[in-house]
Design a protein around this motif. Structure first.
Motif, short mmCIF file in Angstrom:
data_model
loop_
_atom_site.label_atom_id
_atom_site.label_comp_id
_atom_site.label_asym_id
_atom_site.label_seq_id
_atom_site.Cartn_x
_atom_site.Cartn_y
_atom_site.Cartn_z
N SER A 172 37.43 43.17 28.81
CA SER A 172 38.75 43.01 28.19
C SER A 172 38.62 43.03 26.68
N THR A 227 44.34 37.75 45.74
CA THR A 227 44.96 38.34 44.56
C THR A 227 45.33 37.24 43.55
N LEU A 228 45.13 37.51 42.29
CA LEU A 228 45.42 36.54 41.24
C LEU A 228 46.91 36.24 41.17
N ILE A 288 45.75 38.24 32.23
CA ILE A 288 45.71 38.82 33.57
C ILE A 288 44.69 39.95 33.64
N ARG A 312 38.97 29.63 39.93
CA ARG A 312 38.88 30.57 41.05
C ARG A 312 37.42 30.71 41.53
N GLU A 371 36.66 39.70 37.46
CA GLU A 371 36.37 39.52 38.88
C GLU A 371 35.92 40.84 39.51
N LYS A 372 36.43 41.95 39.03
CA LYS A 372 35.94 43.26 39.47
C LYS A 372 34.48 43.44 39.06
N ASN A 374 41.29 39.81 36.00
CA ASN A 374 41.13 40.82 37.05
C ASN A 374 39.90 41.70 36.80
N ASN A 375 39.71 42.11 35.57
CA ASN A 375 38.55 42.96 35.27
C ASN A 375 37.24 42.20 35.38
N GLU A 381 49.73 35.52 38.99
CA GLU A 381 49.91 35.80 37.57
C GLU A 381 50.89 34.86 36.88
N TYR A 414 37.96 37.07 47.58
CA TYR A 414 38.91 36.63 46.55
C TYR A 414 40.33 37.04 46.89
#
Length: 549
Positions: free
Chosen positions: A367, A156-157, A167, A204, A174-175, A171-172, A159, A154
Motif C-alpha cells: 500500500s 471478507t474484511l 481498506i 484479524r 492479507e493477500k 486487503n493487500n 469495511e 480469512y
C-alpha cells in the motif's frame, strides 16, 4: 574439548548438535536411543528405506521432522538439498510407520539453516536463525492447518469505519500473507491512521489466523505508549468489547515477556537487550536510538556487543508476526539483528520510506498512500512553508580578534568573559550548537511574530480585538538552545511563563500533562521541544504552526 583436526562435515555436525541442545533437544546416537530423557530427541544417522537420515527429530516419541546436514561451504547449495531432504521425509522409517511423511524439514550447515513446513499449502523453504523447540513442533503438529494454511480461512474484511486507503492496505497485506510473502511494507501518510490500520489487521490475525503472539516494535518509549493507547481504544466491528478485553496487550518495561501476552509492544533497543540477555536502563528507550550516539557507542564498546546469538529463553518462534512502526528508522545496523533472529512475518509501517526501506522489505509494497493523496481525500490538511533566513543562518559569521565574548558551559550555563586572540569563523551548522548568537534567535522570533499578523494567520482576533497567537510548536537543536528560545519568545511576545513552555522527557513536569494542556488548554500557546520524533508525533494533530528554529 573440540578436536582441532575435525573435517568440515564433523565441524558442521558439532555445530548443529550445539544448536539443537540450545533449542531444547536431546541429541543421541542411533545405537543409544533413550526417549525417556525428554520431550524432544534428535537421533543421528537414523535408518530409513533410502539410507540414514543425518538427524531424525522425535517429539514425544513420534517422528515429526529431520535435518539434512552439510558442511559449511555448501551453504549455497541448501536449496538444492531440499529434494534430498524430501526423499528422506517420505521414506519408510525403521521401527516406525511413516504413512503421512515427516512434516518439519531442515537443511543446515551449522551456520546457515533452512526450514520447510510441509503442512503449508505450497511448502516453501525459508532461512531461520536456529532450530525450533520440540514443544513448538508438537503444538504445530496438533493443529489441523499451519499458520500459512489458516490464511485461506480469512473472511471478507468488514469495511465499516475504515477509510479507503486503510481498506486497500489491509486487503493487500492479507493477500501478501496468503502468498507466503515474508515481508511487506505499508506506506501511509502521517495522520492517515497507520496504528488504527495495524490494530485492525492484528485483530484479524489473532482471531482468524489464530496467531499466537505478535510483536509491535517501536523505537521510542513515547511511541510505545501511544500504540498501547490505540490498542486500548480500539473496538472491532464484530464485537462489543475493546481489543484489550479480548486479547492481552503487554508493553514491555523490562525483559519479562508474559506467556499469556498476545500482543507485545516494545522498543527495538529493548528487544535487542533481551536477546543479548542484558538488563537495560529504563531511560534508554526514551530517545530514538539512531539519534542517541552515546547509547550506540556503549553497545559497541561491550565485548561481543554486535553479534546476537541464540537465547534459549527467547526462541525464534516466540512471535508469529512483527509489526515495525516507523520502520525507516528501525531496520538497520544493530537493530536488523532483532528482525533476522525471529522466524516471523515482518510488516513495516512508515510515511517516509527510502531506497533501503524498499530493499529490506523485498519491494513488496502492499500500500502507498501519500501525504498529497491524504490532503485530496480530506484526511490531512495542506501546509504552507514560511521560510525565515538570516545571513548568519545561511553563511555563518566571523568573531573578530579582540572581541570580548561569553564562553558558556553547556550544562551549567555558567559564563565567563574571554577576549579573542584571533579571528574565529563559524559555519551555519555550528549555530546554536557550538556557537550561540542571541541576536540571531531574537531576529527569527521577532520576524515570526510580525509574519503571523501580516501573512500566516492575519485574521486571528478574539472578541476583545486582541490578536490570538496560534498554537506553535518550536523544534530546537539542544536543551540549551530551547532555553534560549523560550526566554526570547516570552520577551518578544511580552508574555509570562505560561505562554511558552518546554516539552521534553527531561523536564520535571510530566511531559504527557504538558502535551495535553498544550493541545487542549488555552495556555501554553507556544511549546519548545528537542524531542522532534517523540513529541512531534504526539503533537501532530494540534492544528497550529511548526517552527524549526
Amino acid at each position: 574439548m573440540t578436536n582441532l583436526n575435525q573435517n568440515p562435515e564433523q565441524k558442521a555436525r558439532d555445530q548443529i548438535d550445539d544448536m539443537l541442545r540450545q533449542a531444547g533437544w536431546h541429541v543421541q546416537s542411533k545405537n543409544n536411543i533413550d526417549f525417556s530423557v525428554g520431550l524432544g530427541v534428535a537421533i543421528r544417522e537414523y535408518q530409513t528405506s533410502v539410507g540414514p537420515a543425518d538427524y531424525l527429530l522425535f517429539v514425544n516419541q513420534k517422528p515429526l521432522g529431520l535435518i539434512e546436514a552439510k558442511k559449511e561451504d555448501e551453504g549455497h547449495r541448501l536449496s538444492v538439498v531440499e529434494e534430498q531432504s524430501k526423499e528422506y521425509a517420505t521414506a519408510a522409517l525403521k521401527f516406525f510407520k511413516n504413512t503421512e511423511g515427516l512434516k518439519y524439514i531442515y537443511e543446515s550447515t551449522g551456520v546457515l539453516t533452512r526450514f520447510t513446513d510441509y503442512t503449508d499449502p505450497k511448502p516453501r523453504g525459508r532461512n531461520v536463525f536456529s532450530f525450533h523447540k520440540p514443544e513448538t513442533l508438537l503444538e504445530w503438529s496438533k493443529r489441523e492447518k499451519s499458520l500459512r494454511g489458516r490464511f485461506s480461512d480469512y473472511p471478507t474484511l468488514d469495511e465499516t469505519g475504515l477509510r479507503p486507503a486503510q481498506i486497500i492496505a489491509i486487503n493487500n497485506l492479507e493477500k501478501s500473507f496468503k502468498g507466503n510473502r515474508p515481508k511487506a511494507l505499508i506506506q501511509m501518510a502521517t495522520g492517515a491512521g497507520k496504528t488504527f490500520t495495524a490494530a485492525t489487521f492484528i485483530y484479524r490475525l489473532l482471531k482468524f489466523a489464530k496467531a499466537k503472539r505478535i510483536l509491535f516494535l517501536v523505537d521510542t518509549k513515547n511511541l510505545g505508549e501511544q500504540a498501547e493507547q490505540e490498542f486500548r481504544a480500539y473496538q472491532p466491528q464484530d464485537d462489543n468489547r475493546k481489543f484489550t478485553e479480548l486479547y492481552n496487550v503487554q508493553r514491555l518495561t523490562s525483559s519479562y515477556i508474559a506467556d499469556e501476552s498476545q500482543v507485545c509492544i516494545s522498543t527495538i533497543q529493548r528487544m535487542y537487550s533481551i536477546l543479548k540477555g542484558e538488563e537495560m536502563d529504563e531511560d534508554e528507550d526514551v530517545v530514538n536510538p539512531n539519534e542517541n550516539s552515546s547509547w550506540i557507542e556503549k553497545q559497541l564498546a561491550k565485548k561481543d556487543a554486535i553479534p546476537v546469538t541464540y537465547n534459549s529463553k527467547v526462541p525464534i518462534e516466540q512471535f508469529d508476526f512483527i509489526i515495525i512502526d516507523e520502520c525507516h528508522r528501525s531496520i538497520y545496523n544493530l537493530w536488523k539483528q532483532v528482525l533476522d533472529y525471529y522466524d516471523a512475518f515482518l510488516v513495516g509501517l512508515t510515511a517516509t520510506p527510502d531506497k533501503r526501506t524498499f530493499g529490506f522489505f523485498n519491494e513488496n509494497v502492499v500500500s502507498q498512500y501519500t501525504y498529497e493523496e491524504s490532503v485530496i481525500d480530506g484526511v490531512n490538511v495542506p501546509y504552507d512553508v514560511y521560510l525565515i533566513e538570516t545571513d548568519i543562518s545561511t553563511k555563518g559569521a566571523l568573531i573578530e580578534k579582540g572581541w570580548f565574548v561569553d564562553r558558556r558551559d553547556k550544562l551549567s550555563r555558567a559564563k565567563r568573559w574571554q577576549q579573542e586572540d584571533e579571528d574565529t569563523a563559524y559555519l551555519c551548522n555550528d549555530l546554536d550548537k557550538k556557537v550561540v548568537n542571541i541576536s540571531q534567535i531574537r531576529t527569527i522570533i521577532t520576524t515570526y511574530k510580525d509574519a503571523l499578523r501580516k501573512d500566516i494567520f492575519p485574521n486571528r482576533f478574539d472578541e476583545n480585538g486582541e490578536y490570538e497567537v496560534p498554537k506553535t510548536l518550536v523544534f530546537a537543536k539542544t536543551d540549551s538552545h530551547a532555553d534560549d528560545i523560550i526566554n526570547i519568545i516570552r520577551e518578544v511576545f511580552d508574555e509570562g511563563n505560561d505562554f511558552c513552555k518546554k516539552v521534553t522527557y527531561k523536564i520535571e513536569e510530566d511531559p504527557k500533562s504538558v502535551l495535553n494542556r498544550f493541545r487542549n488548554d488555552y495556555y501554553p500557546r507556544i511549546a519548545v521541544t528537542v524531542d522532534m520524533i517523540a513529541t512531534g508525533n504526539r503533537c501532530k494533530t494540534f492544528g497550529g504552526v511548526a517552527v524549526y528554529a
